[in-house]
Design a protein around this motif. Structure first.
Motif, PDB file in Angstrom:
ATOM      1  N   VAL A 123      -1.036   5.937   7.232  1.00  0.00           N
ATOM      2  CA  VAL A 123      -1.095   7.341   7.336  1.00  0.00           C
ATOM      3  C   VAL A 123       0.398   7.792   7.896  1.00  0.00           C
ATOM      4  CG1 VAL A 123      -1.924   9.513   8.315  1.00  0.00           C
ATOM      5  CG2 VAL A 123      -3.442   7.573   7.215  1.00  0.00           C
ATOM      6  N   PHE A 124       0.957   7.195   9.260  1.00  0.00           N
ATOM      7  CA  PHE A 124       2.124   7.346   9.837  1.00  0.00           C
ATOM      8  C   PHE A 124       3.222   7.240   8.971  1.00  0.00           C
ATOM      9  CE2 PHE A 124      -0.248   5.009  13.598  1.00  0.00           C
ATOM     10  CZ  PHE A 124      -1.187   6.188  13.483  1.00  0.00           C
ATOM     11  N   HIS A 125       3.265   6.243   8.070  1.00  0.00           N
ATOM     12  CA  HIS A 125       4.613   5.932   7.272  1.00  0.00           C
ATOM     13  C   HIS A 125       4.391   7.239   6.043  1.00  0.00           C
ATOM     14  CE1 HIS A 125       6.479   2.496   8.503  1.00  0.00           C
ATOM     15  NE2 HIS A 125       5.233   1.786   8.994  1.00  0.00           N
ATOM     16  N   THR A 126       3.348   7.687   5.779  1.00  0.00           N
ATOM     17  CA  THR A 126       3.168   8.726   4.829  1.00  0.00           C
ATOM     18  C   THR A 126       3.971  10.078   5.068  1.00  0.00           C
ATOM     19  OG1 THR A 126       1.087   7.914   4.019  1.00  0.00           O
ATOM     20  CG2 THR A 126       1.542  10.114   3.444  1.00  0.00           C
ATOM     21  N   PHE A 127       3.726  10.332   6.298  1.00  0.00           N
ATOM     22  CA  PHE A 127       4.308  11.510   6.935  1.00  0.00           C
ATOM     23  C   PHE A 127       5.716  11.157   6.789  1.00  0.00           C
ATOM     24  CE2 PHE A 127       0.086  12.762   8.198  1.00  0.00           C
ATOM     25  CZ  PHE A 127       0.129  13.965   7.977  1.00  0.00           C
ATOM     26  N   ARG A 128       6.502  10.298   7.530  1.00  0.00           N
ATOM     27  CA  ARG A 128       7.798   9.795   7.509  1.00  0.00           C
ATOM     28  C   ARG A 128       8.294   9.834   6.213  1.00  0.00           C
ATOM     29  NH1 ARG A 128      11.116   5.274   7.358  1.00  0.00           N
ATOM     30  NH2 ARG A 128       9.290   3.898   7.011  1.00  0.00           N
TER      31      ARG A 128
ATOM     32  N   MET B  20      -5.929   2.084   4.018  1.00  0.00           N
ATOM     33  CA  MET B  20      -6.100   1.622   5.488  1.00  0.00           C
ATOM     34  C   MET B  20      -7.278   0.843   5.615  1.00  0.00           C
ATOM     35  SD  MET B  20      -5.879   3.927   8.719  1.00  0.00           S
ATOM     36  CE  MET B  20      -7.162   4.511   8.641  1.00  0.00           C
ATOM     37  N   VAL B  21      -8.437   1.495   5.049  1.00  0.00           N
ATOM     38  CA  VAL B  21      -9.732   0.808   5.361  1.00  0.00           C
ATOM     39  C   VAL B  21      -9.960  -0.245   4.611  1.00  0.00           C
ATOM     40  CG1 VAL B  21     -12.186   1.178   4.756  1.00  0.00           C
ATOM     41  CG2 VAL B  21     -10.898   3.190   5.606  1.00  0.00           C
ATOM     42  N   PHE B  22      -9.355  -0.508   3.361  1.00  0.00           N
ATOM     43  CA  PHE B  22      -9.284  -1.759   2.710  1.00  0.00           C
ATOM     44  C   PHE B  22      -8.786  -3.018   3.506  1.00  0.00           C
ATOM     45  CE2 PHE B  22      -7.456  -4.570  -0.300  1.00  0.00           C
ATOM     46  CZ  PHE B  22      -8.761  -4.945  -1.124  1.00  0.00           C
ATOM     47  N   ILE B  23      -7.511  -2.665   3.936  1.00  0.00           N
ATOM     48  CA  ILE B  23      -6.924  -3.813   4.508  1.00  0.00           C
ATOM     49  C   ILE B  23      -7.631  -3.930   5.745  1.00  0.00           C
ATOM     50  CG2 ILE B  23      -4.823  -4.149   5.840  1.00  0.00           C
ATOM     51  CD1 ILE B  23      -3.371  -2.797   3.792  1.00  0.00           C
ATOM     52  N   LEU B  24      -8.314  -3.017   6.795  1.00  0.00           N
ATOM     53  CA  LEU B  24      -8.850  -3.625   7.915  1.00  0.00           C
ATOM     54  C   LEU B  24     -10.130  -4.507   7.588  1.00  0.00           C
ATOM     55  CD1 LEU B  24      -8.963  -0.055   9.644  1.00  0.00           C
ATOM     56  CD2 LEU B  24      -8.072  -2.246  10.552  1.00  0.00           C
ATOM     57  N   LEU B  25     -10.826  -4.313   6.354  1.00  0.00           N
ATOM     58  CA  LEU B  25     -11.858  -5.163   5.941  1.00  0.00           C
ATOM     59  C   LEU B  25     -11.803  -6.370   5.474  1.00  0.00           C
ATOM     60  CD1 LEU B  25     -14.112  -2.017   4.186  1.00  0.00           C
ATOM     61  CD2 LEU B  25     -14.625  -3.307   6.621  1.00  0.00           C
ATOM     62  N   PHE B  26     -10.592  -6.274   4.826  1.00  0.00           N
ATOM     63  CA  PHE B  26     -10.231  -7.631   3.775  1.00  0.00           C
ATOM     64  C   PHE B  26      -9.078  -8.498   4.307  1.00  0.00           C
ATOM     65  CE2 PHE B  26     -12.699  -4.835   1.175  1.00  0.00           C
ATOM     66  CZ  PHE B  26     -13.762  -5.643   0.797  1.00  0.00           C
ATOM     67  N   ALA B  27      -8.568  -8.246   5.610  1.00  0.00           N
ATOM     68  CA  ALA B  27      -7.149  -8.793   5.985  1.00  0.00           C
ATOM     69  C   ALA B  27      -7.313 -10.362   6.134  1.00  0.00           C
ATOM     70  CB  ALA B  27      -6.884  -8.330   7.380  1.00  0.00           C
ATOM     71  N   ASP B  28      -8.467 -10.711   6.428  1.00  0.00           N
ATOM     72  CA  ASP B  28      -8.626 -12.338   6.400  1.00  0.00           C
ATOM     73  C   ASP B  28      -8.391 -13.112   5.166  1.00  0.00           C
ATOM     74  OD1 ASP B  28     -10.731 -10.929   5.899  1.00  0.00           O
ATOM     75  OD2 ASP B  28     -12.108 -12.675   6.541  1.00  0.00           O
ATOM     76  N   ILE B  29      -8.869 -12.239   4.011  1.00  0.00           N
ATOM     77  CA  ILE B  29      -8.669 -12.778   2.727  1.00  0.00           C
ATOM     78  C   ILE B  29      -7.243 -12.698   2.091  1.00  0.00           C
ATOM     79  CG2 ILE B  29      -9.574 -12.505   0.220  1.00  0.00           C
ATOM     80  CD1 ILE B  29     -12.330 -11.581   1.514  1.00  0.00           C
ATOM     81  N   LEU B  30      -6.647 -11.470   2.447  1.00  0.00           N
ATOM     82  CA  LEU B  30      -5.337 -11.208   1.888  1.00  0.00           C
ATOM     83  C   LEU B  30      -4.412 -12.101   2.369  1.00  0.00           C
ATOM     84  CD1 LEU B  30      -5.465  -7.083   2.246  1.00  0.00           C
ATOM     85  CD2 LEU B  30      -5.562  -8.487   0.127  1.00  0.00           C
ATOM     86  N   VAL B  31      -4.325 -12.606   3.782  1.00  0.00           N
ATOM     87  CA  VAL B  31      -3.531 -13.501   4.571  1.00  0.00           C
ATOM     88  C   VAL B  31      -3.608 -14.848   3.883  1.00  0.00           C
ATOM     89  CG1 VAL B  31      -2.920 -14.628   6.542  1.00  0.00           C
ATOM     90  CG2 VAL B  31      -3.334 -12.038   6.763  1.00  0.00           C
TER      91      VAL B  31
ATOM     92  N   THR C 213       0.585  -1.084  -0.029  1.00  0.00           N
ATOM     93  CA  THR C 213       0.223  -0.157  -0.117  1.00  0.00           C
ATOM     94  C   THR C 213       0.807   1.251   0.059  1.00  0.00           C
ATOM     95  OG1 THR C 213      -0.159   0.441   2.308  1.00  0.00           O
ATOM     96  CG2 THR C 213      -1.745  -1.139   1.532  1.00  0.00           C
ATOM     97  N   LEU C 214       1.976   1.174   0.369  1.00  0.00           N
ATOM     98  CA  LEU C 214       2.897   2.423   0.652  1.00  0.00           C
ATOM     99  C   LEU C 214       3.642   2.903  -0.899  1.00  0.00           C
ATOM    100  CD1 LEU C 214       4.392   1.803   4.355  1.00  0.00           C
ATOM    101  CD2 LEU C 214       2.806   3.455   3.446  1.00  0.00           C
ATOM    102  N   ILE C 215       3.370   1.838  -1.917  1.00  0.00           N
ATOM    103  CA  ILE C 215       4.153   1.877  -3.057  1.00  0.00           C
ATOM    104  C   ILE C 215       3.873   3.373  -3.685  1.00  0.00           C
ATOM    105  CG2 ILE C 215       4.181   1.029  -5.379  1.00  0.00           C
ATOM    106  CD1 ILE C 215       3.568  -1.499  -4.653  1.00  0.00           C
TER     107      ILE C 215
ATOM    108  N   MET D 276      -4.657   8.729  -0.525  1.00  0.00           N
ATOM    109  CA  MET D 276      -4.633   6.968  -1.036  1.00  0.00           C
ATOM    110  C   MET D 276      -4.342   6.318   0.150  1.00  0.00           C
ATOM    111  SD  MET D 276      -2.539   7.161  -4.668  1.00  0.00           S
ATOM    112  CE  MET D 276      -1.270   8.155  -3.897  1.00  0.00           C
ATOM    113  N   GLU D 277      -3.579   6.542   1.186  1.00  0.00           N
ATOM    114  CA  GLU D 277      -3.322   5.758   2.151  1.00  0.00           C
ATOM    115  C   GLU D 277      -4.584   5.564   3.198  1.00  0.00           C
ATOM    116  OE1 GLU D 277      -0.658   3.701   2.393  1.00  0.00           O
ATOM    117  OE2 GLU D 277      -0.143   4.675   0.407  1.00  0.00           O
ATOM    118  N   LEU D 278      -5.327   6.404   3.325  1.00  0.00           N
ATOM    119  CA  LEU D 278      -6.558   6.664   4.077  1.00  0.00           C
ATOM    120  C   LEU D 278      -7.505   5.509   3.405  1.00  0.00           C
ATOM    121  CD1 LEU D 278      -7.361  10.142   5.066  1.00  0.00           C
ATOM    122  CD2 LEU D 278      -6.970   8.306   6.798  1.00  0.00           C
ATOM    123  N   VAL D 279      -7.530   5.453   2.132  1.00  0.00           N
ATOM    124  CA  VAL D 279      -8.410   4.454   1.416  1.00  0.00           C
ATOM    125  C   VAL D 279      -7.922   3.098   1.471  1.00  0.00           C
ATOM    126  CG1 VAL D 279      -9.197   3.653  -1.030  1.00  0.00           C
ATOM    127  CG2 VAL D 279      -9.167   6.119  -0.225  1.00  0.00           C
TER     128      VAL D 279
END
Length: 458
Positions: free
Chosen positions: A371-376, A332-343, A286-288, A327-330
């Motif tokens: 979001v934290f990594h975006t600022f960094r 973040m929400v996607f991963i929270l919702l679909f983490a079980d499928i991604l793993v 997601t950080l690409i 982009m990173e907010l979007v």
């Protein structure tokens, strides 16, 4: 020559157009590159959790070698772009040959050093039981370290002269070749983790061959020749003023990962270490976009510094923050919702299914750091481009030390505490780096205003 002129015009045009033209090709290159890393992990997961653990335990050594190329590549990129912005092509030419010779010396020195330190480092992390697997994976990189380090250097130098499409092409070529060679060397040739390492090394070797040919054939705007002026003090200074702090920053980060990994391994064992290491792979994907735009920002700001245009610098920074945070907010929400499928992509062996629930939990916790990594990452690029690379390096060092302290405390409780420790550390550093970035831009504005006062309006 018209193609070179078009590339330079893209580098020196309006902030919105420049950011788009420079970051899009880099985005696609990084997308394929990160997909290749992800595919590597998926292929290796079929070998078992011990092999995955060995690769993760070896990663700090790999990172320390690659850091030299990445750091000096940033320095070369900033120096070339600054000279181009100032209309000094002759000095920009010298940067190329100086950087290549410097990388040859540095990579050979790093290989000799890391050959003797690899076993103690891995043993300290708790990987004594997997030592043979770790050495099988890391030694090809030590042997072919020059090509590993030059991979980032070619990309940085090409971006500096606006040749982002060629830079993208080389990165994609290396990634695709790696993905093709992985199953052949890992399974068909029966080389296991060693095959994964050689697949990566051979892909980087191909990029270096093309990179040398491109510059020596005179097809680039910036030319490379080895002779008088290759190691002039002024050229070395321009490369090193950004490159050395950046390289040291990237060297220290994996170095400090060694005690961090030891704490994680002590807390969670092989299973916990695999979860910790590979759960973050999803966040890296997601950080690409952030990474692409941040890397593009370094030559853009450097060229604008050469032109003395502070308004363009401010606009480029504002656009970067606005686009990347959205982009990173979007994501973040996607991963929270679909983490079980991604793993489930990593569930290719019985030993991996044992950590499924834990990895889903870790992925969801880590997603909050988007979001934290975006600022960094954006802040680090701004600091590097504005010649505050030392500050960026110190902040990275502070972040890694804070990680170490957080892991020490969290490791007394559980792996879940360690996951949350990552989030708290990145949240804290988000504020710190933003404060320093704001100061750096104000400092640059004062310097450019002073330059105008001395030289008069251009």
């Amino acid at each position: 020559m018209s193609d070179h002129r078009k590339e330079l015009d893209n580098l020196l045009s309006s902030p919105r157009k420049t950011l788009l033209m420079m970051s899009l090709p880099l985005f696609f290159a990084l997308l394929v590159e990160n997909l290749q890393t992800f595919v590597d992990s998926v292929w290796c997961s079929g070998l078992g959790s011990a092999e995955l653990s060995a690769i993760s335990l070896s990663h700090p050594v790999y990172g320390m070698i690659a850091s030299m190329g990445t750091g000096l590549g940033v320095g070369a990129s900033a120096a070339i772009a600054k000279y181009i912005g100032a209309g000094d092509k002759a000095s920009a030419d010298k940067v190329v040959s100086t950087t290549v010779v410097m990388m040859l010396v540095v990579s050979l020195s790093m290989s000799v050093l890391m050959w003797s330190l690899t076993e103690p480092i891995i043993g300290f992390c708790g990987g004594s039981d997997d030592m043979d697997l770790c050495l099988q994976y890391i030694r090809p990189f030590l042997i072919l370290s020059f090509f590993l380090t030059m991979n980032a250097v070619w990309a940085g130098m090409l971006r500096a002269e606006g040749a982002v499409k060629l830079s993208m092409g080389l990165s994609i070529l290396a990634s695709v070749l790696n993905m093709v060679l992985d199953p052949i060397l890992i399974y068909a040739a029966g080389m296991g983790v060693e095959g994964a390492a050689y697949a990566t090394c051979l892909s980087y070797l191909s990029v270096s061959v093309i990179g040398f040919w491109w510059y020596l054939s005179g097809r680039s705007y910036i030319t490379m020749s080895f002779g008088k002026g290759t190691f002039e003090r002024g050229t070395l200074k321009e490369v090193c003023i950004v490159g050395v702090p950046c390289a040291l920053e990237m060297f220290v980060a994996p170095l400090l990962c060694v005690p961090q990994n030891a704490l994680v391994y002590a807390c969670g064992g092989t299973a916990g270490f695999v979860v910790y290491s590979y759960a973050f792979r999803f966040i890296e994907l997601t950080l690409i976009p952030v990474t692409a735009i941040s890397k593009a920002l370094v030559p853009i700001i450097s060229a604008d510094i050469g032109q003395g245009d502070m308004d363009k610098i401010r606009e480029s920074c504002r656009l970067t923050y606005r686009i990347t945070l959205t982009m990173e907010l979007v994501f973040m929400v996607f991963i929270l919702l679909f983490a079980d499928i991604l793993v489930k992509a990593f569930m290719n062996s019985d030993s991996m299914y044992e950590v499924y629930d834990e990895m889903v939990y870790a992925v969801r916790v880590f997603s909050l750091t988007c979001v934290f990594h975006t600022f960094r990452r954006v802040g680090t690029s701004i600091l590097q481009a504005t010649r505050h690379a030392v500050t960026a390096s110190v902040l990275t060092l502070a972040r890694e030390i804070l990680f170490l302290a957080a892991f020490y405390v969290a490791g007394m409780f559980s792996m879940k505490a360690i996951y949350w420790g990552c989030d708290v550390t990145n949240f804290t550093m988000m504020f710190v780096i933003t404060i320093f970035t704001t100061h750096a831009l104000k400092d640059l504005s004062r310097k450019l205003e002073s330059r105008k006062t001395v030289t008069g309006p251009s």
